[in-house]
Design an enzyme around this catalytic site. Sequence first.
Site, PDB file in Angstrom:
ATOM      1  N   GLY A  28       0.806  -1.218   0.000  1.00  0.00           N
ATOM      2  CA  GLY A  28       0.000   0.000   0.000  1.00  0.00           C
ATOM      3  C   GLY A  28       0.834   1.261   0.000  1.00  0.00           C
ATOM      4  O   GLY A  28       2.025   1.255  -0.315  1.00  0.00           O
ATOM      5  N   LEU A  30       0.546   3.625  -2.159  1.00  0.00           N
ATOM      6  CA  LEU A  30       0.982   3.507  -3.544  1.00  0.00           C
ATOM      7  C   LEU A  30       1.540   4.823  -4.091  1.00  0.00           C
ATOM      8  O   LEU A  30       1.042   5.899  -3.781  1.00  0.00           O
ATOM      9  CB  LEU A  30      -0.186   3.035  -4.419  1.00  0.00           C
ATOM     10  CG  LEU A  30      -0.849   1.709  -4.015  1.00  0.00           C
ATOM     11  CD1 LEU A  30      -1.964   1.357  -4.991  1.00  0.00           C
ATOM     12  CD2 LEU A  30       0.165   0.573  -3.923  1.00  0.00           C
ATOM     13  N   GLU A  32       4.229   6.362  -7.697  1.00  0.00           N
ATOM     14  CA  GLU A  32       4.493   6.159  -9.123  1.00  0.00           C
ATOM     15  C   GLU A  32       5.256   4.872  -9.403  1.00  0.00           C
ATOM     16  O   GLU A  32       5.121   4.282 -10.477  1.00  0.00           O
ATOM     17  CB  GLU A  32       5.269   7.351  -9.693  1.00  0.00           C
ATOM     18  CG  GLU A  32       4.448   8.613  -9.852  1.00  0.00           C
ATOM     19  CD  GLU A  32       3.361   8.487 -10.922  1.00  0.00           C
ATOM     20  OE1 GLU A  32       3.541   7.672 -11.862  1.00  0.00           O
ATOM     21  OE2 GLU A  32       2.335   9.178 -10.816  1.00  0.00           O
ATOM     22  N   HIS A  34       4.776   2.002  -7.846  1.00  0.00           N
ATOM     23  CA  HIS A  34       3.747   0.960  -7.918  1.00  0.00           C
ATOM     24  C   HIS A  34       2.933   1.074  -9.212  1.00  0.00           C
ATOM     25  O   HIS A  34       2.574   0.065  -9.825  1.00  0.00           O
ATOM     26  CB  HIS A  34       2.793   1.077  -6.725  1.00  0.00           C
ATOM     27  CG  HIS A  34       3.448   0.870  -5.393  1.00  0.00           C
ATOM     28  ND1 HIS A  34       3.658   1.892  -4.506  1.00  0.00           N
ATOM     29  CD2 HIS A  34       3.940  -0.251  -4.808  1.00  0.00           C
ATOM     30  CE1 HIS A  34       4.244   1.422  -3.422  1.00  0.00           C
ATOM     31  NE2 HIS A  34       4.428   0.129  -3.588  1.00  0.00           N
ATOM     32  N   GLN A  58       7.302  -9.647   8.301  1.00  0.00           N
ATOM     33  CA  GLN A  58       8.588  -9.170   7.795  1.00  0.00           C
ATOM     34  C   GLN A  58       9.124  -7.981   8.575  1.00  0.00           C
ATOM     35  O   GLN A  58      10.190  -7.457   8.266  1.00  0.00           O
ATOM     36  CB  GLN A  58       8.495  -8.819   6.308  1.00  0.00           C
ATOM     37  CG  GLN A  58       7.654  -7.602   5.967  1.00  0.00           C
ATOM     38  CD  GLN A  58       7.412  -7.491   4.482  1.00  0.00           C
ATOM     39  OE1 GLN A  58       6.740  -8.324   3.865  1.00  0.00           O
ATOM     40  NE2 GLN A  58       7.988  -6.468   3.867  1.00  0.00           N
ATOM     41  N   GLY A 144       9.646  -4.531  -8.052  1.00  0.00           N
ATOM     42  CA  GLY A 144      10.571  -3.461  -8.390  1.00  0.00           C
ATOM     43  C   GLY A 144      12.015  -3.824  -8.122  1.00  0.00           C
ATOM     44  O   GLY A 144      12.333  -4.549  -7.174  1.00  0.00           O
TER      45      GLY A 144
END
Length: 273
Positions: A28, A30, A32, A34, A58, A144
């Site tokens: 979440g 979010l 650019e 994403h 995590q 990414g």
Amino acid sequence: MKIISDPFELKKYLQKIHKSVGFVPTMGALHEGHIELIKNAKKENEIVVVSIFVNPTQFLADEDLDKYPRKDEADKKICQLCGVDVLFFPKADDIYSYDEVKVCAPDVRGYILEGATRPGHFSGVLTVVMKLLNIVSADKAYFGKKDAQQLHLISLMVKQFFMNVSIVPVDIVRDSDGLALSSRNVYLSEKERQEALKIPKSLYTASQLIGKNILKTQEIKKAMFEVLAPLSIEYIEILNRNFEMIEEIELGNTIILVEALVGKTRLLDNIWL
């Protein structure tokens, strides 16, 4: 856009579609970066599924789980505007239960770099990604390159567990000032933001040296340390793309990685050469 929170409902829904599925897992907040993942997924698949789940396993005990930026309504709107077909929005109880089976990060590559300062972090990442990939059963999943170690370990898991999904790396998206986009950038004050620009500057310095045929990793790291001062540097490492130590740049097979603290905010960046 269909919003689903129950994993079994999502599995059942996608099984009926019989179309190629691209999957973008996120936590979440979010931005650019994403959106670029979503754009890539839309180009290559008939259906795009985005998940938003701040994964508790995590985060270490002293980390920012409770403070991690959450922008649920804005995220839903962004997904809608981007043409996402299905938004998977589970809660922790939908994903985890009592006495969990877990995926363990590899003994070496899971405990170097970010894994050295965050022991157990990548086991949490791999466990949740395994769950999400099994729920969605995507043809392709998009991650990414900024989280290069995470990307490598997920790709390794998919290969070693013979999973039927292609992991698609997507290039880093940067702000106009060069800073790699991250949900954690919102933590930075104006002064810290300026300090943070030393991180991409250090990588630019490395690329300039390599352009001058200076290929010894120790020389490059020394120059990067000088650029980054006085930031608190977690690590600067130059590795091949199998995340093994090298003494000299191997063009086409090298990643230069940086992690530094700016104020209390941990920022990652890298370049692939």
